[in-house]
Design a protein around this motif. Structure first.
Motif, PDB file in Angstrom:
ATOM      1  N   ALA A  95       5.855  -2.372   6.316  1.00 14.04           N
ATOM      2  CA  ALA A  95       6.563  -3.648   6.282  1.00 14.04           C
ATOM      3  C   ALA A  95       6.096  -4.492   7.461  1.00 14.04           C
ATOM      4  CB  ALA A  95       8.072  -3.448   6.337  1.00 14.04           C
ATOM      5  N   ASP A  96       6.057  -5.800   7.231  1.00 10.05           N
ATOM      6  CA  ASP A  96       5.665  -6.734   8.281  1.00 10.05           C
ATOM      7  C   ASP A  96       6.692  -6.683   9.413  1.00 10.05           C
ATOM      8  OD1 ASP A  96       5.814  -9.662   9.519  1.00 10.05           O
ATOM      9  OD2 ASP A  96       3.789  -9.356   8.732  1.00 10.05           O
ATOM     10  N   LEU A  97       6.218  -6.564  10.646  1.00  8.86           N
ATOM     11  CA  LEU A  97       7.127  -6.402  11.778  1.00  8.86           C
ATOM     12  C   LEU A  97       7.928  -7.672  12.046  1.00  8.86           C
ATOM     13  CD1 LEU A  97       7.717  -4.045  13.699  1.00  8.86           C
ATOM     14  CD2 LEU A  97       6.151  -5.075  15.341  1.00  8.86           C
ATOM     15  N   ALA A  98       7.335  -8.824  11.804  1.00 14.47           N
ATOM     16  CA  ALA A  98       8.009 -10.093  12.118  1.00 14.47           C
ATOM     17  C   ALA A  98       8.980 -10.512  11.032  1.00 14.47           C
ATOM     18  CB  ALA A  98       6.970 -11.192  12.342  1.00 14.47           C
ATOM     19  N   LEU A 102       8.171  -6.015   2.791  1.00 14.06           N
ATOM     20  CA  LEU A 102       7.360  -4.860   2.428  1.00 14.06           C
ATOM     21  C   LEU A 102       5.957  -5.312   2.069  1.00 14.06           C
ATOM     22  CD1 LEU A 102       9.738  -2.652   0.233  1.00 14.06           C
ATOM     23  CD2 LEU A 102       9.105  -2.327   2.627  1.00 14.06           C
ATOM     24  N   LEU A 103       4.982  -4.625   2.574  1.00 19.13           N
ATOM     25  CA  LEU A 103       3.580  -4.939   2.305  1.00 19.13           C
ATOM     26  C   LEU A 103       3.098  -4.171   1.084  1.00 19.13           C
ATOM     27  CD1 LEU A 103       2.266  -4.822   5.977  1.00 19.13           C
ATOM     28  CD2 LEU A 103       2.836  -6.858   4.636  1.00 19.13           C
ATOM     29  N   PRO A 104       2.092  -4.680   0.406  1.00 20.39           N
ATOM     30  CA  PRO A 104       1.560  -3.966  -0.774  1.00 20.39           C
ATOM     31  C   PRO A 104       0.992  -2.607  -0.381  1.00 20.39           C
ATOM     32  CG  PRO A 104       0.695  -6.208  -0.635  1.00 20.39           C
ATOM     33  CD  PRO A 104       1.381  -5.950   0.653  1.00 20.39           C
ATOM     34  N   LYS A 105       0.911  -1.735  -1.363  1.00 16.06           N
ATOM     35  CA  LYS A 105       0.262  -0.449  -1.115  1.00 16.06           C
ATOM     36  C   LYS A 105      -1.216  -0.676  -0.824  1.00 16.06           C
ATOM     37  CE  LYS A 105       3.502   2.306  -3.827  1.00 16.06           C
ATOM     38  NZ  LYS A 105       3.681   3.335  -4.889  1.00 16.06           N
ATOM     39  N   VAL A 106      -1.825   0.276  -0.204  1.00 18.23           N
ATOM     40  CA  VAL A 106      -3.199   0.144   0.268  1.00 18.23           C
ATOM     41  C   VAL A 106      -4.162   0.192  -0.912  1.00 18.23           C
ATOM     42  CG1 VAL A 106      -4.978   1.173   1.742  1.00 18.23           C
ATOM     43  CG2 VAL A 106      -2.572   1.224   2.450  1.00 18.23           C
ATOM     44  N   SER A 107      -5.030  -0.793  -0.987  1.00 18.90           N
ATOM     45  CA  SER A 107      -6.066  -0.811  -2.023  1.00 18.90           C
ATOM     46  C   SER A 107      -7.287  -0.030  -1.552  1.00 18.90           C
ATOM     47  CB  SER A 107      -6.480  -2.251  -2.329  1.00 18.90           C
ATOM     48  OG  SER A 107      -7.097  -2.842  -1.185  1.00 18.90           O
ATOM     49  N   GLY A 108      -8.203   0.203  -2.479  1.00 16.76           N
ATOM     50  CA  GLY A 108      -9.432   0.895  -2.113  1.00 16.76           C
ATOM     51  C   GLY A 108     -10.246   0.114  -1.098  1.00 16.76           C
ATOM     52  N   GLU A 109     -10.260  -1.208  -1.239  1.00 15.15           N
ATOM     53  CA  GLU A 109     -11.018  -2.050  -0.306  1.00 15.15           C
ATOM     54  C   GLU A 109     -10.412  -1.989   1.095  1.00 15.15           C
ATOM     55  OE1 GLU A 109      -9.911  -2.937  -3.236  1.00 15.15           O
ATOM     56  OE2 GLU A 109     -11.762  -3.209  -4.392  1.00 15.15           O
ATOM     57  N   GLU A 110      -9.073  -2.048   1.161  1.00 14.54           N
ATOM     58  CA  GLU A 110      -8.429  -1.969   2.473  1.00 14.54           C
ATOM     59  C   GLU A 110      -8.620  -0.585   3.087  1.00 14.54           C
ATOM     60  OE1 GLU A 110      -4.099  -2.682   4.663  1.00 14.54           O
ATOM     61  OE2 GLU A 110      -4.237  -2.726   2.477  1.00 14.54           O
ATOM     62  N   ALA A 111      -8.533   0.444   2.255  1.00 12.72           N
ATOM     63  CA  ALA A 111      -8.735   1.805   2.759  1.00 12.72           C
ATOM     64  C   ALA A 111     -10.119   1.953   3.364  1.00 12.72           C
ATOM     65  CB  ALA A 111      -8.528   2.816   1.632  1.00 12.72           C
ATOM     66  N   THR A 112     -11.114   1.335   2.757  1.00  8.07           N
ATOM     67  CA  THR A 112     -12.478   1.391   3.280  1.00  8.07           C
ATOM     68  C   THR A 112     -12.555   0.733   4.651  1.00  8.07           C
ATOM     69  OG1 THR A 112     -13.364   1.332   1.030  1.00  8.07           O
ATOM     70  CG2 THR A 112     -14.880   0.792   2.822  1.00  8.07           C
ATOM     71  N   TYR A 158      -9.581  10.268   5.253  1.00 10.94           N
ATOM     72  CA  TYR A 158      -8.456  10.137   4.325  1.00 10.94           C
ATOM     73  C   TYR A 158      -7.471   9.113   4.865  1.00 10.94           C
ATOM     74  CZ  TYR A 158     -10.093  14.224   1.774  1.00 10.94           C
ATOM     75  OH  TYR A 158     -10.837  15.092   1.011  1.00 10.94           O
ATOM     76  N   VAL A 159      -7.180   8.122   4.035  1.00 10.27           N
ATOM     77  CA  VAL A 159      -6.262   7.047   4.410  1.00 10.27           C
ATOM     78  C   VAL A 159      -5.045   7.107   3.486  1.00 10.27           C
ATOM     79  CG1 VAL A 159      -5.973   4.548   4.640  1.00 10.27           C
ATOM     80  CG2 VAL A 159      -8.179   5.606   5.199  1.00 10.27           C
ATOM     81  N   ASP A 160      -3.848   7.112   4.081  1.00 14.46           N
ATOM     82  CA  ASP A 160      -2.626   7.155   3.289  1.00 14.46           C
ATOM     83  C   ASP A 160      -2.549   5.921   2.389  1.00 14.46           C
ATOM     84  OD1 ASP A 160       0.323   6.772   2.633  1.00 14.46           O
ATOM     85  OD2 ASP A 160       0.429   8.666   3.739  1.00 14.46           O
ATOM     86  N   ALA A 161      -2.348   6.144   1.105  1.00 14.96           N
ATOM     87  CA  ALA A 161      -2.372   5.045   0.140  1.00 14.96           C
ATOM     88  C   ALA A 161      -1.117   4.185   0.186  1.00 14.96           C
ATOM     89  CB  ALA A 161      -2.554   5.600  -1.275  1.00 14.96           C
ATOM     90  N   GLU A 162      -0.095   4.618   0.911  1.00 14.37           N
ATOM     91  CA  GLU A 162       1.144   3.839   1.003  1.00 14.37           C
ATOM     92  C   GLU A 162       1.331   3.196   2.374  1.00 14.37           C
ATOM     93  OE1 GLU A 162       3.857   6.324  -2.240  1.00 14.37           O
ATOM     94  OE2 GLU A 162       4.144   6.680  -0.105  1.00 14.37           O
ATOM     95  N   THR A 163       0.896   3.875   3.441  1.00  8.15           N
ATOM     96  CA  THR A 163       1.158   3.375   4.789  1.00  8.15           C
ATOM     97  C   THR A 163      -0.095   2.909   5.523  1.00  8.15           C
ATOM     98  OG1 THR A 163       0.883   5.515   5.902  1.00  8.15           O
ATOM     99  CG2 THR A 163       3.051   5.033   4.935  1.00  8.15           C
ATOM    100  N   GLY A 164      -1.277   3.277   5.035  1.00  5.85           N
ATOM    101  CA  GLY A 164      -2.504   2.897   5.715  1.00  5.85           C
ATOM    102  C   GLY A 164      -2.852   3.768   6.907  1.00  5.85           C
ATOM    103  N   ALA A 165      -2.078   4.822   7.155  1.00  5.35           N
ATOM    104  CA  ALA A 165      -2.373   5.715   8.273  1.00  5.35           C
ATOM    105  C   ALA A 165      -3.601   6.558   7.951  1.00  5.35           C
ATOM    106  CB  ALA A 165      -1.174   6.619   8.548  1.00  5.35           C
ATOM    107  N   VAL A 166      -4.422   6.819   8.958  1.00  9.08           N
ATOM    108  CA  VAL A 166      -5.556   7.725   8.790  1.00  9.08           C
ATOM    109  C   VAL A 166      -5.013   9.151   8.893  1.00  9.08           C
ATOM    110  CG1 VAL A 166      -7.751   8.492   9.731  1.00  9.08           C
ATOM    111  CG2 VAL A 166      -7.210   6.056   9.678  1.00  9.08           C
TER     112      VAL A 166
END
Length: 232
Positions: A95-98, A102-112, A158-166
């Motif tokens: 989720a956006d801190l400001a 809720l932010l979208p789930k991580v796409s393949g492009e963002e995961a890259t 490996y990048v979490d598809a929901e949170t973007g964490a490595v």
């Protein structure tokens, strides 16, 4: 004494036949693992430093949309800090801190992009694959939905598809080490169970083989002191 020596000798030989292969396997795999620097196995030289957590604005509580929170943390990302909300359903979202949105789930492009930001190697990206939470890859072993970003040098990020964490960085060296570990504990399929009947049973046989071999040293010495002793 001669009968006792023969008994120990036969028992030692049979125990040796049973445990010879596992003993060789334990020795070879243990030697290989001990010879590898753990920093090299973990690929620490390929990990980018963690982005410092810095935020000076006002934070707004995330929009949970009626879901029950299990935990809520602020985590650093290359684009700035975000809320990471974990729900009792097992789902997790950013989720956006400001704004708290809720932010979208991580796409393949963002995961890259996230994988590339965490990886100091110069190899090109070969493949980006979505992996499910209920059947994670063997080199991840975490029940999380993830993107596997594969690099040409064999590294997997490996990048979490929901949170973007490595979630993990796995090199070829790590996977080979993991394979050796699986052989070492006689669990090559899951590579997790260090207390199963096969391993315990063979370890017990190995102890008995060592004990009978030690007993043979003493019985042989006593027989040699007796010049009338007949060799079995």
């Amino acid at each position: 004494m001669r009968a006792g020596h023969r008994t120990f000798h036969r028992l030692h030989v049979w125990l040796g036949w049973v445990v010879a292969v596992p003993l060789l396997l334990w020795t070879v795999t243990g030697l290989w693992m001990a010879a590898r620097p753990v920093e090299e196995v973990r690929g620490e030289d390929l990990r980018a430093p963690t982005v410092p957590l810095a935020y000076s604005g006002t934070a707004r509580w995330p929009d949970t949309r009626g879901r029950t929170l299990k935990s809520l943390t602020v985590e650093s990302r290359p684009g700035g800090p975000v809320w990471v909300a974990s729900f009792t359903t097992g789902e997790a979202r950013r989720a956006d801190l400001a704004t708290g949105r809720l932010l979208p789930k991580v796409s393949g492009e963002e995961a890259t992009l996230l994988a590339r930001a965490s990886y100091l190697g110069s190899a090109a990206v070969d493949e980006v694959t979505r992996t499910p939470a209920n059947h994670p890859p063997l080199d991840l072993r975490k029940p999380r939905p993830a993107w596997r970003v594969s690099f040409a040098d064999g590294a997997h990020v490996y990048v979490d598809a929901e949170t973007g964490a490595v979630l993990a960085l796995r090199t070829r060296q790590w996977r080979l080490y993991d394979f050796m570990w699986g052989l070492h504990i006689l669990d090559p399929r899951l590579r997790e169970d260090t207390s199963h009947p096969l391993l315990i049973g063979l370890a017990v046989i190995g102890v008995l083989g060592t004990a009978t071999g030690t007993a043979l040293l003493f019985t042989r010495r006593r027989r040699r002191r007796n010049p009338k002793a007949v060799r079995p």
